[in-house]
Enzyme design. Structure first.
Site, short mmCIF file in Angstrom:
data_model
loop_
_atom_site.label_atom_id
_atom_site.label_comp_id
_atom_site.label_asym_id
_atom_site.label_seq_id
_atom_site.Cartn_x
_atom_site.Cartn_y
_atom_site.Cartn_z
N THR A 158 9.91 -5.99 -3.71
CA THR A 158 10.33 -6.55 -4.96
C THR A 158 10.22 -7.95 -4.38
OG1 THR A 158 11.85 -4.68 -5.47
CG2 THR A 158 12.26 -6.92 -6.34
N GLU A 202 0.79 13.85 -12.70
CA GLU A 202 0.06 13.88 -11.17
C GLU A 202 0.93 14.63 -10.17
OE1 GLU A 202 0.18 10.28 -8.92
OE2 GLU A 202 -1.76 10.44 -8.17
N GLY A 248 -13.99 10.86 -2.93
CA GLY A 248 -14.83 10.56 -2.18
C GLY A 248 -15.69 9.38 -2.52
N ALA A 249 -15.16 8.38 -2.86
CA ALA A 249 -15.95 7.02 -3.67
C ALA A 249 -16.63 6.48 -2.44
CB ALA A 249 -15.08 6.39 -4.30
N GLU A 288 -3.70 -0.43 -8.55
CA GLU A 288 -4.37 0.79 -8.25
C GLU A 288 -3.27 1.89 -8.15
OE1 GLU A 288 -7.37 1.47 -7.76
OE2 GLU A 288 -8.21 -0.82 -7.56
N LEU A 289 -2.99 2.54 -9.39
CA LEU A 289 -1.82 3.60 -9.52
C LEU A 289 -2.33 5.11 -9.65
CD1 LEU A 289 0.03 1.33 -12.07
CD2 LEU A 289 -0.07 1.34 -9.70
N THR A 303 0.79 -1.18 0.01
CA THR A 303 0.09 -0.17 -0.04
C THR A 303 0.89 1.26 0.04
OG1 THR A 303 -0.28 -0.23 2.55
CG2 THR A 303 -1.80 -1.17 1.04
N THR A 324 8.79 16.71 -6.07
CA THR A 324 9.42 17.12 -7.44
C THR A 324 8.66 18.13 -8.18
OG1 THR A 324 8.44 15.14 -8.27
CG2 THR A 324 10.84 15.18 -7.56
P1 NAD Z 1 5.00 4.83 -4.10
O1 NAD Z 1 4.88 4.12 -5.42
O2 NAD Z 1 6.20 5.41 -3.92
O3 NAD Z 1 4.99 3.62 -2.85
C1 NAD Z 1 3.99 2.64 -2.78
C2 NAD Z 1 4.30 1.34 -2.33
O4 NAD Z 1 5.31 0.73 -3.20
C3 NAD Z 1 5.12 1.43 -0.82
O5 NAD Z 1 4.80 0.63 -0.09
C4 NAD Z 1 6.57 1.40 -1.12
O6 NAD Z 1 7.39 0.76 -0.13
C5 NAD Z 1 6.50 0.31 -2.55
N1 NAD Z 1 7.65 -0.01 -3.38
C6 NAD Z 1 8.49 0.96 -3.64
N2 NAD Z 1 9.50 0.44 -4.48
C7 NAD Z 1 9.13 -1.05 -4.58
C8 NAD Z 1 9.57 -1.89 -5.52
N3 NAD Z 1 10.45 -1.69 -6.17
N4 NAD Z 1 8.81 -3.08 -5.54
C9 NAD Z 1 7.50 -3.28 -4.63
N5 NAD Z 1 7.08 -2.29 -3.79
C10 NAD Z 1 7.78 -0.97 -3.95
O7 NAD Z 1 3.74 5.46 -3.88
P2 NAD Z 1 3.47 6.54 -2.77
O8 NAD Z 1 4.03 7.83 -2.83
O9 NAD Z 1 3.56 5.86 -1.30
O10 NAD Z 1 1.79 6.95 -2.85
C11 NAD Z 1 1.49 7.82 -4.00
C12 NAD Z 1 0.92 7.44 -5.20
O11 NAD Z 1 -0.16 6.09 -5.03
C13 NAD Z 1 0.30 8.34 -5.98
O12 NAD Z 1 0.52 7.97 -7.30
C14 NAD Z 1 -1.28 7.99 -5.88
O13 NAD Z 1 -2.07 8.21 -6.82
C15 NAD Z 1 -1.17 6.42 -5.67
N6 NAD Z 1 -2.40 5.95 -4.96
C16 NAD Z 1 -3.35 5.54 -5.86
C17 NAD Z 1 -4.71 4.88 -5.12
C18 NAD Z 1 -5.49 4.24 -6.13
O14 NAD Z 1 -6.53 3.69 -5.64
N7 NAD Z 1 -5.58 4.21 -7.45
C19 NAD Z 1 -4.73 5.09 -3.89
C20 NAD Z 1 -3.80 5.62 -3.24
C21 NAD Z 1 -2.44 6.09 -3.65
#
Ligand code: NAD
Length: 448
Positions: free
Chosen positions: A232, A336, A398-399, A269-270, A165, A304
């Protein structure tokens, strides 16, 4: 048209872009917030100065110790010992063992008593929803073309669901996955964001108590706090039958490729880049508070891109900013930003603005404000919004949990929470049963 950053942020800062924990002034290290009287409630959650970040029936952790910080002012809260790769491997083994018990257990998942707002409430809601759903999931019995045959769709749990997450939604996203995965008969292994490790520990303590009180293996809901190394390992591990990943498009793409490499299953979910479109007939008394809620209520930041960052007072804050005069396809508007920065554009007609809505790579959420019924249905239809969430006269954020949550294109295509999102967490078998004495072949083939 307003293009909004993703609106589910509860964190005020993306701490990964701040100086790392080890570079913080030493003075911070001596005054952990957890020891201050006004934060006594942290101890009521079972948290201590130093917390073990691995749970698989018992608590442990042999990885590095990290300090988690208040995102608003960098004050240290408490410390968490992360998982080592060896902890991860041991935890997967225990979760797989626990699955043998959980797949056969039918346990009513009680409502978490904590009354709260937002995320915690969502976890409570999804538990309620999942308990009801557990009585409704299943496959159809289909008519067979062969006499004396039955055609049945059987759904079984996938086994072990890995859940990674993001920092900005540190409770509810796990809740959406955890509750639905469990009623499907799966066990879960969670890795939250390292910056929110304390929350992962506190939530797991609540779940662990429920499991242990019911004499069930704690490894049914395992936890391995950690960073990219543990993430990973989960992505590459064939024992992880479904990997649900919530995070940035950039990391999500790496994760998707690692999972695909082993023909595994992922639920992505990105990132989003969401637009509100206000037509000339829109009710401004709805548009203005909606735009405000969706834009300024979004407190998350990607440093950034936070070019308008104001640091003239202590702490990490982004001043809500409105940017006008950009072209609709300016690269910054297609990025974003993850900050309360709002780009405002003027458009000429519906066709043009629907195209602008769809021209970004992301496809999470979108809204129009209008009273025109024809336009509403065009917006919902094949030439309307290409997002996973398509709203009318409400904001992009707010889904509700009852609907499937997720988005298209670079948002990853996954769906979580309500509707038939449970299907992601199960494997489907098509079963043909011959209860006659003959052996007719499909399509009437005579094999002689
Ligand atoms: P991030 O991608 O930096 O990190 C997310 C997770 O990935 C963290 O737990 C992190 O430790 C892990 N991670 C990092 N490198 C990894 C690797 N190489 N392999 C596997 N896991 C790895 O995201 P963030 O900054 O924590 O969150 C913000 C992003 O998340 C935004 O882009 C936001 O839109 C997105 N987000 C999307 C939803 C959705 O439902 N679509 C919901 C919440 C957040």
């Amino acid at each position: 048209m307003w293009r909004l950053p993703r609106a589910l942020c509860v964190h005020a800062a993306k701490t990964s872009k701040l100086p790392g924990p080890w570079s913080r002034p030493a003075a911070f290290m001596s005054t952990l917030l957890i020891n201050q009287p006004q934060y006594a409630w942290l101890k009521e959650l079972g948290l201590r100065e130093e917390n073990e970040g691995v749970y698989n029936g018992s608590w442990g952790g042999r990885g590095e110790v990290i300090t988690t910080y208040c995102p608003a002012n960098n004050e240290p809260i408490a410390r968490v010992r992360q998982a080592s790769v060896a902890d991860y491997e041991e935890t997967v083994k225990k979760a797989k063992e626990a699955w043998k018990i959980w797949a056969d257990v039918s346990l009513e998942m009680g409502k978490i008593l904590v009354e709260g707002v937002g995320e915690v409430q969502e976890y409570v809601d999804i538990c309620d929803y999942a308990v009801g759903l557990s009585r409704m999931i299943g496959g159809p019995i289909l008519p067979s073309e062969r006499p004396g045959h039955a055609l049945i769709e059987q759904w079984n749990p996938v086994g072990l669901v890995g859940i990674i997450t993001a920092f900005n939604f540190p409770v509810a996203v796990y809740g959406w996955n955890n509750a639905i995965a469990m009623i499907c008969g799966n066990v879960c292994l969670w890795k939250g964001a390292p910056t929110t490790s304390l929350i992962s520990v506190a939530v797991t303590k609540i779940i662990a108590k429920v499991l242990e009180d019911n004499k069930l293996p704690g490894a049914i809901c395992s936890l391995t706090c950690g960073g990219a190394d543990i993430g990973t390992a989960m992505a590459k591990d064939e024992q992880v039958n479904l990997l649900s990943f919530t995070g940035s498009t950039q990391v999500g793409k790496q994760v998707a490729l690692m999972v695909q490499e082993r023909f595994g299953r992922s639920l992505l979910e990105l990132g989003g880049n969401n637009a509100i479109i206000a037509f000339e007939d829109a009710d401004l008394s709805l548009v203005v508070p909606s735009a405000l809620f969706a834009a300024v209520g979004t407190a998350g930041q990607r440093c950034t891109t936070a070019r308008r960052l104001v640091m003239d007072r202590p702490g990490n804050y982004v001043e809500p900013t409105i940017v006008i005069g950009l072209a609709h396809d300016a690269s910054i508007a297609h990025t974003e930003t993850f900050a309360p920065i709002l780009y405002v554009f003027k458009f000429k007609n519906e066709e043009e603005v629907f195209a602008w809505n769809n021209e970004v790579k992301q496809g999470l959420s979108s809204s129009i404000f209008t009273k025109d019924l024809g336009r509403i249905f065009r917006w919902l239809g094949p030439k309307g919004s290409d997002c996973g969430i398509v709203n009318v006269n409400i904001p992009t954020s707010g889904a509700e949990i009852g609907g499937a949550f997720g988005g298209e294109k670079h948002t990853g295509g996954g769906r979580e929470s309500g509707s038939d999102a449970w299907k992601h967490y199960m494997r489907r078998s098509t079963c043909t049963i011959n209860y006659s004495k003959d052996l007719p072949l499909a399509q009437g083939i005579k094999f002689q």
